[in-house]
Design a protein around this motif. Sequence first.
Motif, PDB file in Angstrom:
ATOM      1  N   GLU A   1       0.754  -1.278   0.108  1.00  0.00           N
ATOM      2  CA  GLU A   1      -0.072  -0.133   0.083  1.00  0.00           C
ATOM      3  C   GLU A   1       0.816   1.358   0.127  1.00  0.00           C
ATOM      4  O   GLU A   1       2.097   1.261   0.470  1.00  0.00           O
ATOM      5  CB  GLU A   1      -0.747   0.035   1.406  1.00  0.00           C
ATOM      6  CG  GLU A   1      -2.429  -0.096   1.062  1.00  0.00           C
ATOM      7  CD  GLU A   1      -3.064   1.186   0.196  1.00  0.00           C
ATOM      8  OE1 GLU A   1      -2.588   1.657  -0.603  1.00  0.00           O
ATOM      9  OE2 GLU A   1      -4.349   1.204   0.642  1.00  0.00           O
TER      10      GLU A   1
ATOM     11  N   ILE B   1      -0.144   4.406   1.556  1.00  0.00           N
ATOM     12  CA  ILE B   1      -0.450   4.906   2.641  1.00  0.00           C
ATOM     13  C   ILE B   1      -1.613   4.463   3.624  1.00  0.00           C
ATOM     14  O   ILE B   1      -2.532   3.912   3.121  1.00  0.00           O
ATOM     15  CB  ILE B   1      -0.411   6.398   2.552  1.00  0.00           C
ATOM     16  CG1 ILE B   1      -0.498   7.182   3.754  1.00  0.00           C
ATOM     17  CG2 ILE B   1      -1.826   6.867   1.833  1.00  0.00           C
ATOM     18  CD1 ILE B   1      -0.247   8.816   3.481  1.00  0.00           C
ATOM     19  N   VAL B   2      -1.189   4.380   4.988  1.00  0.00           N
ATOM     20  CA  VAL B   2      -2.103   4.005   5.846  1.00  0.00           C
ATOM     21  C   VAL B   2      -2.508   5.415   6.616  1.00  0.00           C
ATOM     22  O   VAL B   2      -1.628   5.791   7.213  1.00  0.00           O
ATOM     23  CB  VAL B   2      -1.707   2.896   6.855  1.00  0.00           C
ATOM     24  CG1 VAL B   2      -2.741   2.407   7.742  1.00  0.00           C
ATOM     25  CG2 VAL B   2      -0.913   1.713   6.244  1.00  0.00           C
TER      26      VAL B   2
ATOM     27  N   LEU C   1      -8.667   2.170   7.587  1.00  0.00           N
ATOM     28  CA  LEU C   1     -10.089   1.448   7.332  1.00  0.00           C
ATOM     29  C   LEU C   1     -10.094   0.686   5.954  1.00  0.00           C
ATOM     30  O   LEU C   1     -10.575  -0.309   5.904  1.00  0.00           O
ATOM     31  CB  LEU C   1     -11.095   2.476   7.139  1.00  0.00           C
ATOM     32  CG  LEU C   1     -11.473   3.203   8.659  1.00  0.00           C
ATOM     33  CD1 LEU C   1     -12.377   4.545   8.180  1.00  0.00           C
ATOM     34  CD2 LEU C   1     -12.173   2.203   9.488  1.00  0.00           C
TER      35      LEU C   1
ATOM     36  N   LYS D   1       0.565   7.476   8.818  1.00  0.00           N
ATOM     37  CA  LYS D   1       0.127   8.547   9.255  1.00  0.00           C
ATOM     38  C   LYS D   1       0.389   8.349  10.929  1.00  0.00           C
ATOM     39  O   LYS D   1      -0.235   7.475  11.459  1.00  0.00           O
ATOM     40  CB  LYS D   1      -1.226   9.408   8.772  1.00  0.00           C
ATOM     41  CG  LYS D   1      -0.998   9.953   7.420  1.00  0.00           C
ATOM     42  CD  LYS D   1      -2.193  11.073   7.259  1.00  0.00           C
ATOM     43  CE  LYS D   1      -2.155  11.413   5.676  1.00  0.00           C
ATOM     44  NZ  LYS D   1      -3.291  11.765   5.121  1.00  0.00           N
TER      45      LYS D   1
ATOM     46  N   VAL E   1      -0.586  14.246   1.705  1.00  0.00           N
ATOM     47  CA  VAL E   1       0.605  14.377   0.692  1.00  0.00           C
ATOM     48  C   VAL E   1       0.296  13.719  -0.485  1.00  0.00           C
ATOM     49  O   VAL E   1      -0.589  13.143  -0.841  1.00  0.00           O
ATOM     50  CB  VAL E   1       1.606  13.638   1.530  1.00  0.00           C
ATOM     51  CG1 VAL E   1       2.126  14.365   2.765  1.00  0.00           C
ATOM     52  CG2 VAL E   1       1.251  12.024   1.811  1.00  0.00           C
TER      53      VAL E   1
ATOM     54  N   LEU F   1       0.840   8.921  -4.921  1.00  0.00           N
ATOM     55  CA  LEU F   1      -0.309   9.478  -4.052  1.00  0.00           C
ATOM     56  C   LEU F   1      -0.635  10.655  -5.026  1.00  0.00           C
ATOM     57  O   LEU F   1      -0.173  11.320  -5.333  1.00  0.00           O
ATOM     58  CB  LEU F   1       0.099   9.950  -2.863  1.00  0.00           C
ATOM     59  CG  LEU F   1       0.510   8.693  -1.737  1.00  0.00           C
ATOM     60  CD1 LEU F   1       1.822   8.825  -0.939  1.00  0.00           C
ATOM     61  CD2 LEU F   1      -0.791   8.309  -0.858  1.00  0.00           C
TER      62      LEU F   1
END
Length: 182
Positions: A100, A102-103, A107, A132, A154, A159
């Motif tokens: 992934e 970003i966490v 969710l 984060k 970001v 992203l």
Amino acid sequence: MNVAQDIEKVLIDKDTIQRKVEELAAKISEDYQEKDLLLVGVLRGAVVFLADLAREIAIPVAFDFMAVSSYGTATKTSGVVRILKDLDEDIQGRHVLLVEDIVDSGLTLNYLLKNLKSRKPASLEICALLKKEIRQKMSFNVKYEGFSIPDEFVVGYGLDYGEKYRNLPYIGTLKPQVYQAD
Ligand code: IMP
Ligand code: MG
């Protein structure tokens, strides 16, 4: 028009990302020696990271991808996740590493983990480039974590904001006027 002109500040530069990718890949190569490793990328944000990570992994790997949509605004997820594209591979008995970008709230990954676990993989772990620092409602462990970042939106290195900025080679924040223009 240049894609970098909307960037306010560079949070993580290209070289720092590259070093971290090498470090994560070295750990993964060691941990999955002699194992059938399947990297599962979450479209679309994880594509850039997965492409770089995979090329630093020294053992054979296979790729697969999933696309999910999480309802919410442009900068916050609601936790309601829908699968737009499922895996092509059967993961039963295989070692799956979910990749992934970003966490944030966690969710999206929480949902994906539950979903993938039910398919009985031999193992299931997470590799996320960014996490984060606050606001996590998650109950899972990110085994391979790149950077912990402040609670700021970001972009770059996969992203996006409104599907833009994915092709920046670094991670940064946007100038406030970019949001105001919407
Ligand atoms: P979560 O479900 O709140 O953990 O959000 C995960 C997804 O939201 C990520 O896979 C990203 O696509 C998106 N996201 C969360 N934070 C950011 C950010 O700061 N910039 C860009 N996308 C983000
Ligand atoms: Mg996104």
